[in-house]
Design a protein around this motif. Structure first.
Motif, PDB file in Angstrom:
ATOM      1  N   LEU A 132      47.896  39.940  49.162  1.00  0.00           N
ATOM      2  CA  LEU A 132      47.046  39.967  47.978  1.00  0.00           C
ATOM      3  C   LEU A 132      47.576  41.020  47.010  1.00  0.00           C
ATOM      4  O   LEU A 132      47.722  42.191  47.377  1.00  0.00           O
ATOM      5  CB  LEU A 132      45.601  40.297  48.369  1.00  0.00           C
ATOM      6  CG  LEU A 132      44.619  40.550  47.216  1.00  0.00           C
ATOM      7  CD1 LEU A 132      44.513  39.345  46.289  1.00  0.00           C
ATOM      8  CD2 LEU A 132      43.240  40.929  47.766  1.00  0.00           C
ATOM      9  N   ILE A 133      47.850  40.586  45.783  1.00  0.00           N
ATOM     10  CA  ILE A 133      48.325  41.499  44.748  1.00  0.00           C
ATOM     11  C   ILE A 133      47.269  41.540  43.655  1.00  0.00           C
ATOM     12  O   ILE A 133      47.087  40.563  42.912  1.00  0.00           O
ATOM     13  CB  ILE A 133      49.675  41.050  44.139  1.00  0.00           C
ATOM     14  CG1 ILE A 133      50.660  40.599  45.234  1.00  0.00           C
ATOM     15  CG2 ILE A 133      50.250  42.173  43.291  1.00  0.00           C
ATOM     16  CD1 ILE A 133      51.061  41.675  46.195  1.00  0.00           C
ATOM     17  N   VAL A 134      46.557  42.651  43.569  1.00  0.00           N
ATOM     18  CA  VAL A 134      45.537  42.830  42.527  1.00  0.00           C
ATOM     19  C   VAL A 134      46.260  43.282  41.259  1.00  0.00           C
ATOM     20  O   VAL A 134      46.777  44.394  41.195  1.00  0.00           O
ATOM     21  CB  VAL A 134      44.481  43.864  42.949  1.00  0.00           C
ATOM     22  CG1 VAL A 134      43.432  44.030  41.845  1.00  0.00           C
ATOM     23  CG2 VAL A 134      43.809  43.443  44.252  1.00  0.00           C
ATOM     24  N   LEU A 157      48.272  44.314  51.028  1.00  0.00           N
ATOM     25  CA  LEU A 157      47.470  44.463  49.815  1.00  0.00           C
ATOM     26  C   LEU A 157      48.183  45.447  48.899  1.00  0.00           C
ATOM     27  O   LEU A 157      48.558  46.546  49.322  1.00  0.00           O
ATOM     28  CB  LEU A 157      46.066  44.996  50.142  1.00  0.00           C
ATOM     29  CG  LEU A 157      45.224  45.471  48.948  1.00  0.00           C
ATOM     30  CD1 LEU A 157      44.883  44.312  48.003  1.00  0.00           C
ATOM     31  CD2 LEU A 157      43.947  46.162  49.426  1.00  0.00           C
ATOM     32  N   VAL A 158      48.346  45.050  47.643  1.00  0.00           N
ATOM     33  CA  VAL A 158      48.880  45.959  46.628  1.00  0.00           C
ATOM     34  C   VAL A 158      47.874  46.029  45.486  1.00  0.00           C
ATOM     35  O   VAL A 158      47.560  45.008  44.863  1.00  0.00           O
ATOM     36  CB  VAL A 158      50.251  45.492  46.091  1.00  0.00           C
ATOM     37  CG1 VAL A 158      50.760  46.459  45.019  1.00  0.00           C
ATOM     38  CG2 VAL A 158      51.266  45.363  47.226  1.00  0.00           C
ATOM     39  N   ASN A 159      47.360  47.213  45.228  1.00  0.00           N
ATOM     40  CA  ASN A 159      46.454  47.440  44.102  1.00  0.00           C
ATOM     41  C   ASN A 159      47.301  47.876  42.911  1.00  0.00           C
ATOM     42  O   ASN A 159      47.667  49.043  42.780  1.00  0.00           O
ATOM     43  CB  ASN A 159      45.402  48.489  44.454  1.00  0.00           C
ATOM     44  CG  ASN A 159      44.335  47.950  45.381  1.00  0.00           C
ATOM     45  OD1 ASN A 159      43.783  46.873  45.151  1.00  0.00           O
ATOM     46  ND2 ASN A 159      44.035  48.685  46.447  1.00  0.00           N
ATOM     47  N   ALA A 160      47.627  46.889  42.058  1.00  0.00           N
ATOM     48  CA  ALA A 160      48.594  47.128  40.984  1.00  0.00           C
ATOM     49  C   ALA A 160      47.988  47.088  39.592  1.00  0.00           C
ATOM     50  O   ALA A 160      48.686  47.388  38.618  1.00  0.00           O
ATOM     51  CB  ALA A 160      49.718  46.086  41.069  1.00  0.00           C
ATOM     52  N   ALA A 161      46.731  46.697  39.466  1.00  0.00           N
ATOM     53  CA  ALA A 161      46.137  46.570  38.134  1.00  0.00           C
ATOM     54  C   ALA A 161      45.973  47.948  37.489  1.00  0.00           C
ATOM     55  O   ALA A 161      45.795  48.961  38.179  1.00  0.00           O
ATOM     56  CB  ALA A 161      44.784  45.875  38.222  1.00  0.00           C
ATOM     57  N   GLY A 162      46.028  47.967  36.167  1.00  0.00           N
ATOM     58  CA  GLY A 162      45.848  49.238  35.471  1.00  0.00           C
ATOM     59  C   GLY A 162      45.740  49.051  33.974  1.00  0.00           C
ATOM     60  O   GLY A 162      46.105  47.999  33.432  1.00  0.00           O
TER      61      GLY A 162
END
Length: 254
Positions: free
Chosen positions: A7-9, A85-90
């Motif tokens: 999952l890539i956010v 999981l990668v939390n990439a949003a910004g």
């Protein structure tokens, strides 16, 4: 195809999209999350064409608590192992502290609330499947202030994400879940389009080359290299670290 999903956010562009492509090439199914339906559709088509892999999409506005709750309900029903999981949003837009509005503040800090509870749902999936790896995209701005780019609320958001990384590394280690973060400095990406015209970003950012001891700004490839490593078994003894991927900025000053 492996019976796993990454999952890539924030996976429809920039660093998130690049790591999605790499994971697809490794044989993972990938789910990318974004608030932009057009960007999601274009990213899905592009990624599947390049890799031949399978991309699921989720249209979720991280500032909409109801939309986030609905997505979390979807995660809870996911039968596959969400192993990455990668939390990439910004969102980045320099605003001086004295000019910061409540909206400016919420645009930064509300992202962390969504990260927190999406990550919680994913961690429960990882616990059930006995392992996983999480990487958060933090920032050099969480370590130090840059007067030319006043970013008090953005820095708070990223510092909070660094702190969450370390706390989750401790709490989730018993379940075979590793949690790390990367802290980039200036990287050529579309995150700057909130205050720089998109066709001028590359030229404008060249003024930051000498800010980095290595002599150039970063690329999404630089960051994706580090994320790919931290997600992988090659980093199996690494958890709780915030890795500076910054061209040497935190080492000192030119």
């Amino acid at each position: 195809m492996k019976n796993t999903v990454a999952l890539i956010v924030g996976g429809s562009s920039g660093m998130g999209k690049e790591i999605a492509e790499r994971l697809l090439r490794q044989g993972h199914s990938v789910m990318i999350l974004s608030h932009d339906p057009i960007g999601l559709a274009e990213a899905k088509a592009d990624l599947e064409k390049k890799t031949g892999g399978k991309v699921d999409t989720a249209e979720v506005d991280l500032y909409n608590s109801e939309a986030v709750a609905q997505f979390i309900a979807r995660i809870k029903k996911e039968p596959r192992h969400i192993n990455y999981l990668v939390n990439a949003a910004g969102f980045f837009k320099p605003v001086t502290f004295l000019e910061h509005s409540e909206k400016d503040y919420d645009l930064q800090l509300d992202i962390n609330k969504s990260f927190f509870f999406i990550t919680q749902a994913v961690a429960k999936n990882m616990q059930q499947h006995e392992g996983g790896s999480i990487v958060n995209i933090g920032s050099m701005w969480a370590h130090q202030a840059v007067k030319a780019t006043p970013s008090s609320a953005y820095s708070m958001q990223k510092a909070g994400l660094h702190a969450l990384t370390r706390n989750l590394a401790m709490e989730l280690a018993d379940y075979g879940v590793r949690v790390n973060a990367v802290a980039p400095s200036v990287v050529l990406s579309t995150i700057y389009k909130s205050f720089i015209a998109e066709d001028e970003i590359k030229e404008t950012l060249q003024g930051f080359n000498d800010f980095h001891p290595i002599g150039r700004i970063g690329t999404t490839t630089d960051i994706a290299d580090a994320i790919e490593f931290l997600l992988s078994d090659k980093a199996s003894w690494i958890t709780g670290t915030v890795m500076n991927i910054d061209g040497g900025v935190m080492a000192g000053r030119n």
